[in-house]
Design an enzyme around this catalytic site. Structure first.
Site, PDB file in Angstrom:
ATOM      1  N   LEU A 101       0.848  -1.181   0.000  1.00  0.00           N
ATOM      2  CA  LEU A 101       0.000   0.000   0.000  1.00  0.00           C
ATOM      3  C   LEU A 101       0.888   1.236   0.000  1.00  0.00           C
ATOM      4  CD1 LEU A 101      -2.758  -0.868   2.660  1.00  0.00           C
ATOM      5  CD2 LEU A 101      -2.945  -0.968   0.161  1.00  0.00           C
ATOM      6  N   ASP A 102       0.388   2.321  -0.617  1.00  0.00           N
ATOM      7  CA  ASP A 102       1.129   3.571  -0.635  1.00  0.00           C
ATOM      8  C   ASP A 102       1.282   4.129   0.776  1.00  0.00           C
ATOM      9  OD1 ASP A 102       1.120   3.351  -3.390  1.00  0.00           O
ATOM     10  OD2 ASP A 102      -0.602   4.682  -3.646  1.00  0.00           O
ATOM     11  N   LEU A 103       2.184   5.088   0.911  1.00  0.00           N
ATOM     12  CA  LEU A 103       2.455   5.740   2.192  1.00  0.00           C
ATOM     13  C   LEU A 103       1.189   6.301   2.830  1.00  0.00           C
ATOM     14  CD1 LEU A 103       4.804   6.767   4.105  1.00  0.00           C
ATOM     15  CD2 LEU A 103       4.709   8.886   2.784  1.00  0.00           C
ATOM     16  N   THR A 105      -1.984   5.440   2.109  1.00  0.00           N
ATOM     17  CA  THR A 105      -3.122   4.518   2.065  1.00  0.00           C
ATOM     18  C   THR A 105      -3.148   3.670   3.329  1.00  0.00           C
ATOM     19  OG1 THR A 105      -3.013   4.421  -0.352  1.00  0.00           O
ATOM     20  CG2 THR A 105      -4.240   2.682   0.755  1.00  0.00           C
ATOM     21  N   HIS A 184      -0.380   2.311  -8.595  1.00  0.00           N
ATOM     22  CA  HIS A 184      -1.333   3.333  -8.141  1.00  0.00           C
ATOM     23  C   HIS A 184      -2.672   3.206  -8.871  1.00  0.00           C
ATOM     24  CE1 HIS A 184       2.076   6.265  -6.697  1.00  0.00           C
ATOM     25  NE2 HIS A 184       1.953   5.182  -5.947  1.00  0.00           N
TER      26      HIS A 184
END
Length: 228
Positions: A101-103, A105, A184
Site C-alpha cells: 500500500l502507498d504511504l 493509504t 497506483h
C-alpha cells in the site's frame, strides 16, 4: 542453521558480539553450553540466552496488519518508518508484504515469508480481488459504474483495466473491487474519469476481511491462508 547466524538474527547483534556471548558461556543448546558459532542447530532444539528461551520459527508465517498512514510496506526505508514497527515477531525482517500500500493509504496488509503464497496474491494470472473504500474530491455519478465495469484507459498504458466493481456509497464515497494491481491503480482509475482520491483504505483481499484496529496485527487462520 549455524548457531551464530541464528543468534545474530534473534538478538539483533553482530556475529562478533555473538561470539563474545558464546565464549562467556551465555548460550546453551538443550541445556548444554555451546561456545562454537559454527554449531549446527535444528528446529527441535531448545536454545537459551542467559537462561531465557529463544523461540525458533517453525514453518511459514502469515499475518494481517491494519496499516496506518505514514508507514511504508518495505522492510527498510531511509525516509519513512516501515510496517515492521508494529510487529513483535522474531526475525520480522524476513517477512514481506503480499501487495503493498502507498504511504498515505490505510488498511489491510498481508505479511508473510512464503514467496509462493504471496505470488498467488500479486500475480495478475490469479485474479485475486482487492476491495477498497475510496473518498473522492468530486461527486460521483451513476454512469461510472458501467465505465468501471467496461474497463478504464489509464494514462500511459495501452490496455484497459480489467472489469472492476464500483459501488457508490454516497456522493463522495465508494467501494471499489479490482482484480489486478497496476501501479497506483485505484488513484489512476479515478483520475482518468476526472476525479481525485482524497483517502484510500483497503478493506479486503480475496476472502480475507480486515477485522482489527488500526496499528494492530494478528496471525491469519489456516482457513484464511488456504483461501488464497
Amino acid at each position: 542453521m549455524r548457531l551464530d547466524k541464528f543468534l545474530s538474527h534473534h538478538l539483533g547483534i553482530s556475529r562478533t558480539l555473538v561470539n563474545k556471548e558464546l565464549k562467556a558461556s551465555n548460550v546453551t543448546v538443550d541445556d548444554q553450553v555451546i561456545k562454537s558459532g559454527a554449531y549446527q542447530i535444528n528446529a527441535q532444539q531448545v536454545i537459551k540466552y542467559q537462561d531465557n528461551i529463544i523461540e525458533q520459527i517453525n514453518g511459514k508465517r502469515y499475518f494481517m496488519l491494519h496499516k496506518p498512514q505514514g508507514y511504508v510496506c518495505s522492510t527498510d526505508d531511509p525516509d519513512h518508518p516501515t510496517v515492521l514497527y508494529f510487529l513483535d515477531e522474531p526475525m520480522a525482517e524476513k517477512l514481506h508484504a503480499a501487495g503493498r500500500l502507498d504511504l498515505d493509504t490505510t488498511g489491510l496488509v498481508l505479511l508473510t515469508d512464503d514467496g509462493q503464497w504471496s505470488h498467488r496474491i500479486t500475480s495478475p494470472k490469479y485474479h485475486c480481488e482487492k476491495t477498497y473504500l475510496v473518498e473522492l474530491e468530486q461527486p460521483l455519478s451513476e454512469d461510472l459504474i458501467e465505465q468501471f465495469t467496461q474497463g478504464i484507459a489509464l494514462k500511459g498504458e495501452s490496455t484497459l483495466t480489467k472489469p472492476a466493481i464500483l459501488e457508490i456509497i454516497d456522493a463522495h464515497h465508494a467501494r471499489l473491487t479490482i482484480s489486478e494491481g497496476r501501479y497506483h491503480q485505484v488513484k489512476r482509475m479515478f483520475a482518468a474519469v476526472g476525479n481525485h482520491v482524497v483517502a484510500l483504505h483497503r478493506q479486503q483481499i480475496g476472502a480475507i476481511n480486515l477485522d482489527i484496529a488500526e496499528g494492530e496485527y494478528r496471525p491469519l487462520t489456516q482457513v484464511e491462508v488456504d483461501s488464497l
